[in-house]
Design a protein around this motif. Structure first.
Motif, mmCIF file in Angstrom:
data_model
loop_
_atom_site.group_PDB
_atom_site.id
_atom_site.type_symbol
_atom_site.label_atom_id
_atom_site.label_comp_id
_atom_site.label_asym_id
_atom_site.label_seq_id
_atom_site.Cartn_x
_atom_site.Cartn_y
_atom_site.Cartn_z
ATOM 1 N N ALA A 30 0.950 -1.187 -0.164
ATOM 2 C CA ALA A 30 -0.135 -0.062 -0.069
ATOM 3 C C ALA A 30 0.746 1.132 -0.031
ATOM 4 N N GLU A 31 1.917 1.368 0.756
ATOM 5 C CA GLU A 31 2.820 2.405 0.862
ATOM 6 C C GLU A 31 3.518 2.729 -0.507
ATOM 7 N N LEU A 32 3.648 1.426 -1.352
ATOM 8 C CA LEU A 32 4.630 1.700 -2.463
ATOM 9 C C LEU A 32 4.020 1.673 -3.621
ATOM 10 N N ALA A 33 2.466 2.047 -3.609
ATOM 11 C CA ALA A 33 1.516 1.973 -4.799
ATOM 12 C C ALA A 33 2.178 2.828 -5.774
ATOM 13 N N ASP A 34 2.711 4.124 -5.511
ATOM 14 C CA ASP A 34 3.057 4.993 -6.530
ATOM 15 C C ASP A 34 4.360 4.564 -7.145
ATOM 16 N N THR A 35 5.025 3.443 -7.012
ATOM 17 C CA THR A 35 6.159 2.888 -7.525
ATOM 18 C C THR A 35 6.117 3.157 -9.197
ATOM 19 N N GLU A 36 5.343 2.200 -9.516
ATOM 20 C CA GLU A 36 5.399 2.395 -11.071
ATOM 21 C C GLU A 36 5.162 3.774 -11.950
ATOM 22 N N ALA A 37 4.299 4.623 -11.276
ATOM 23 C CA ALA A 37 4.233 6.014 -11.723
ATOM 24 C C ALA A 37 5.451 6.845 -11.432
ATOM 25 N N MET A 38 6.013 6.513 -10.471
ATOM 26 C CA MET A 38 7.327 6.930 -10.218
ATOM 27 C C MET A 38 8.482 6.924 -11.356
ATOM 28 N N VAL A 39 8.664 5.532 -11.633
ATOM 29 C CA VAL A 39 9.666 4.919 -12.739
ATOM 30 C C VAL A 39 9.173 5.611 -13.965
ATOM 31 N N ALA A 40 7.682 5.701 -14.342
ATOM 32 C CA ALA A 40 7.300 6.443 -15.596
ATOM 33 C C ALA A 40 7.708 7.850 -15.775
ATOM 34 N N ALA A 41 7.828 8.633 -14.515
ATOM 35 C CA ALA A 41 8.129 9.887 -14.256
ATOM 36 C C ALA A 41 9.625 10.103 -14.440
ATOM 37 N N ALA A 42 10.506 9.419 -13.779
ATOM 38 C CA ALA A 42 11.853 9.498 -13.944
ATOM 39 C C ALA A 42 12.163 9.395 -15.512
ATOM 40 N N GLU A 43 11.767 8.236 -16.207
ATOM 41 C CA GLU A 43 11.907 8.114 -17.621
ATOM 42 C C GLU A 43 11.771 9.321 -18.526
ATOM 43 N N LYS A 44 10.360 9.973 -18.333
ATOM 44 C CA LYS A 44 10.238 10.945 -18.804
ATOM 45 C C LYS A 44 11.084 12.099 -18.717
ATOM 46 N N LEU A 45 11.757 12.259 -17.353
ATOM 47 C CA LEU A 45 12.713 13.297 -17.263
ATOM 48 C C LEU A 45 14.096 12.794 -18.046
ATOM 49 N N TYR A 46 14.647 11.736 -17.592
ATOM 50 C CA TYR A 46 15.915 11.534 -18.121
ATOM 51 C C TYR A 46 16.323 10.589 -18.683
ATOM 52 N N GLY A 47 15.399 9.616 -19.545
ATOM 53 C CA GLY A 47 15.563 8.712 -20.379
ATOM 54 C C GLY A 47 15.346 7.280 -19.753
ATOM 55 N N ASP A 48 15.426 6.194 -20.651
ATOM 56 C CA ASP A 48 15.120 4.624 -20.336
ATOM 57 C C ASP A 48 15.624 4.428 -19.093
ATOM 58 N N TYR A 49 14.727 3.658 -18.060
ATOM 59 C CA TYR A 49 15.253 2.979 -16.984
ATOM 60 C C TYR A 49 15.600 1.466 -17.761
ATOM 61 N N ARG A 50 17.242 1.615 -17.293
ATOM 62 C CA ARG A 50 17.914 0.402 -18.119
ATOM 63 C C ARG A 50 18.337 -0.952 -17.405
ATOM 64 N N TRP A 51 17.443 -1.132 -16.197
ATOM 65 C CA TRP A 51 17.943 -2.358 -15.521
ATOM 66 C C TRP A 51 16.845 -3.415 -15.422
ATOM 67 N N GLY A 52 15.864 -3.194 -16.272
ATOM 68 C CA GLY A 52 14.686 -4.455 -16.388
ATOM 69 C C GLY A 52 13.910 -4.064 -15.605
ATOM 70 N N ARG A 53 13.885 -4.613 -14.335
ATOM 71 C CA ARG A 53 12.870 -4.521 -13.171
ATOM 72 C C ARG A 53 13.270 -3.723 -12.281
ATOM 73 N N TYR A 54 12.177 -3.149 -11.625
ATOM 74 C CA TYR A 54 12.702 -2.236 -10.398
ATOM 75 C C TYR A 54 11.758 -2.915 -9.161
ATOM 76 N N ASP A 55 12.283 -3.658 -8.672
ATOM 77 C CA ASP A 55 11.722 -4.213 -7.228
ATOM 78 C C ASP A 55 12.402 -3.783 -5.966
ATOM 79 N N MET A 56 11.608 -4.072 -4.977
ATOM 80 C CA MET A 56 12.331 -3.337 -3.610
ATOM 81 C C MET A 56 11.904 -4.743 -2.652
ATOM 82 N N ILE A 57 12.723 -4.634 -1.703
ATOM 83 C CA ILE A 57 12.379 -5.311 -0.372
ATOM 84 C C ILE A 57 12.562 -4.534 0.630
ATOM 85 N N VAL A 58 11.535 -4.683 1.387
ATOM 86 C CA VAL A 58 11.285 -3.828 3.038
ATOM 87 C C VAL A 58 11.823 -4.786 3.828
ATOM 88 N N LEU A 59 12.894 -4.482 4.474
ATOM 89 C CA LEU A 59 13.761 -5.150 5.473
ATOM 90 C C LEU A 59 13.440 -5.280 6.924
#
Length: 643
Positions: free
Chosen positions: A273-302
């Motif tokens: 629930a806290e990370l629900a905006d992540t996909e939108a963040m990736v799209a916003a970052a790409e719009k600013l400065y180009g393609d995300y080049r690492w394939g997936r963007y996953d996270m682990i909450v430790l």
């Protein structure tokens, strides 16, 4: 392309690769001694100019350097042990017959070539900061296998007992390699300027799951009846501090087509629930400065013992659970770690004296993502909070303190992370304002594109700005004051200051409170997280117990679910020797291992003399085993400073 002069001298054996901007392919035979095999699509250039030299490594990359690491390791949770092999691909001058690796406590049992022949090696004298060098006489070999075991107290690794996890049933392990801790569990050249591709096969006892900062291979395979093997690969050269792993009772939740979160099952709903905006963040970052080049963007909450807010390990950002506030008010942390996928991971400081190239650029980029997702007001408020930290450091250290320069000479100690992060961000905001956003964005995007998967230095970014941003406009160059920003202490005269209206209402309320000492509960309820933090930062230095009690009662500070707010409250309360805050602080320090929170609170207590020092020592004796080595080191310094 950037100005070639800014790249320094390229190692002769790597010249053809360096000049292609990492587009060349390394020729390599298939892996023999490793259980895995992968292509080697990228070999990063190295920088050998004086300003690029890394004093934190024993390696001599101008003679022989590691280009690929293949790990085959077993995790032993009973012994708190990691052991197995690391197979290293070496690129070297034709006449080079030795390679120097970094180690810190590694127990080497053998080093062999591809045919299994033993190679002679020596382990040098141990240094408390750097560990010890391993010098391998490799002869003509260009692939070597190190059989080894990490020490149980390896500083990069934190082993957690079941009771230290949210689920309470299974043990847990995570690593934290920045800045030079990965040499405690991986024998390689541990320098940000010596980028390496890597692959790994990790076995762990059932039912634990292993994740790493690389793309996962096939489904885990059962081995030896009670264990499973997990495979991973990273086919893009990364600085070795970004090789990371975690293992425990963890589950996955998809957030979007290329984003998801791992965490303990009991934490999964809250984290997702806290990370629900992540996909939108990736799209916003790409719009600013180009393609995300690492394939997936996953996270682990430790688990909360993780010492940092986040760590930008490629493909798998590591996050503290302390950012979970229930309202996404602290997700600037996620924007920051995502931005590192460009600044820090794509283009990396060649050495730690230039860490502002990672953190300052990323902090600026974080603000732009925040603006895209949450709006200009939130971005301006967070900018104002960031700028205030710089002003506070300069007030304490002095505007002429050499440690307040972005580029740190060898013999100078940084005035603090606020310089690296927040002054660095202020620099780029200033450049953006003077040059104009459109022109600035075009420059920053080409910086990422033209230096992708490469190391960089302050001298390089200065030359690139002069060539590709100033581009012959002498008047613009004078107005930007680029050299002064990067190499001189303090804040240049052209600094872009935050919007004075960003917190106008909150600052007015803080002034009224300072005059009347009457808390306004209705106003507090209407404020967002940034506004609450701003108010708490404006509280009077000296407050009575009655005033603190009234403030706590009106705002519910001791019971706040926002850890940033709770931390700010505890700093104020403890610095005023407010007894009711002590059990709250004790509980907080027992459940949280984030260095940003833990070390300052111990520092406050130690600064309160006969009142606070016994409290600090009592709490630390109880919490010490639960902290990562990074956090323990920071607390140890705070405790010594207070004596």
């Amino acid at each position: 392309m950037s100005n070639p002069v800014s790249r320094g001298v390229v190692v002769p054996a790597l010249a053809s690769l360096a000049l292609t901007g990492c587009a060349a392919t390394q020729s390599a035979s298939p892996l023999v001694s490793s259980p895995l095999a992968s292509s080697r699509p990228l070999v990063s250039p190295i920088l050998t100019s004086p300003e690029a030299r890394d004093t934190s490594t024993y390696a001599r990359p101008e003679e022989a350097r590691v280009t690929h690491v293949a790990l085959d390791l077993a995790l032993n949770f009973e012994a708190k042990d990691v052991f197995g092999t690391a197979t290293l691909d070496i690129m070297a001058d034709d006449d080079a017959d030795t390679v120097v690796l970094d180690s810190d406590g590694l127990r080497i049992s053998a080093i062999t070539d591809e045919q299994g022949n033993a190679l002679p090696y020596t382990v040098g004298e141990h240094d408390e900061e750097l560990g010890e060098p391993i010098t391998v006489r490799m002869g003509a070999a260009r692939r070597i296998t190190v059989t080894y075991r990490a020490a149980p107290d390896a500083a990069a690794l934190q082993w957690l007992d079941p009771e230290q996890t949210a689920g309470g049933e299974h043990p847990y392990l995570f690593s934290q390699g920045q800045a030079i801790l990965n040499r405690t569990w991986i024998p390689t050249q541990d320098s940000p300027g010596i980028r390496q591709t890597w692959e790994a096969r990790i076995t762990a006892p059932k039912p634990l799951t292993v994740v790493m900062s690389g793309l996962s291979g096939s489904e885990p395979v059962e081995v030896d009846g009670d264990r499973r093997a997990f495979t991973f690969s990273m086919d893009k050269p990364v600085p070795p501090y970004l090789i990371a792993l975690a293992a425990g009772d963890i589950a996955f939740r998809e957030l979007g087509p290329r984003t998801g979160v791992w965490t303990e099952p009991v934490m999964l709903d809250r984290a997702a629930a806290e990370l629900a905006d992540t996909e939108a963040m990736v799209a916003a970052a790409e719009k600013l400065y180009g393609d995300y080049r690492w394939g997936r963007y996953d996270m682990i909450v430790l688990p909360p013992a993780f010492p940092y807010g986040g760590m930008e390990n490629p493909v798998m950002t590591f996050l503290t659970p302390t950012f979970i506030a229930g309202d996404r008010s602290l997700t600037g942390l996620v924007a920051h770690e995502l931005a590192h996928s460009w600044s820090g991971n794509l283009v990396t400081n060649s050495n730690w004296r230039d860490s502002w190239l990672n953190e300052g650029v990323t902090s600026y980029f974080e603000g732009r993502i925040t603006e895209e997702i949450y709006g200009e007001q939130r971005a301006r408020q967070e900018e104002a909070l960031s700028f205030a930290t710089v002003e506070n450091v300069l007030a304490e250290a002095g505007a002429n303190d050499p440690g307040t320069a972005l580029h740190q000479p060898d013999d100078v100690e940084s005035a603090g992370s606020e310089i690296v992060y927040d002054k660095g961000a202020a620099f780029l905001r200033t450049v953006e304002q003077i040059a104009g956003r459109e022109r600035f964005d075009a420059w920053l995007r080409q910086w990422f594109d033209n230096h992708a998967f490469q190391p960089a230095t302050s001298q390089m970014i200065l030359a690139d700005m002069q060539a590709n941003l100033v581009a012959g406009d002498e008047e613009l160059g004078r107005r930007l004051m680029l050299r002064e920003w990067i190499f001189e202490p303090g804040l240049p005269a052209n600094v872009k200051r935050p919007d004075p209206q960003a917190f106008a209402g909150v600052d007015g309320a803080a002034a009224r409170y300072a005059a009347t000492r009457q808390p306004d509960a209705a106003a507090w309820q209407g404020w967002n997280s940034a506004e609450r933090l701003r108010f708490l930062s404006k509280l009077p230095d000296e407050m009575s117990a009655a005033q603190l009690a009234a403030l706590d009662s009106a705002f519910g500070l001791s019971g706040s679910g926002n850890n940033e707010v709770l931390f700010a409250w505890l700093r104020t309360a403890l610095s005023n020797r407010y007894e009711p805050a002590v059990p709250v602080a004790e509980a907080f320090l027992a459940r949280v291992g984030r260095m940003k929170f833990v070390a300052p609170l111990f520092g406050v207590l130690m600064g309160e003399g006969e009142w606070g020092q016994p409290i600090a020592r009592r709490i630390y004796a109880a919490t010490y085993p639960s902290y990562h080595a990074v956090t323990r080191g920071a607390v140890d310094r705070a405790m010594k400073a207070g004596d």
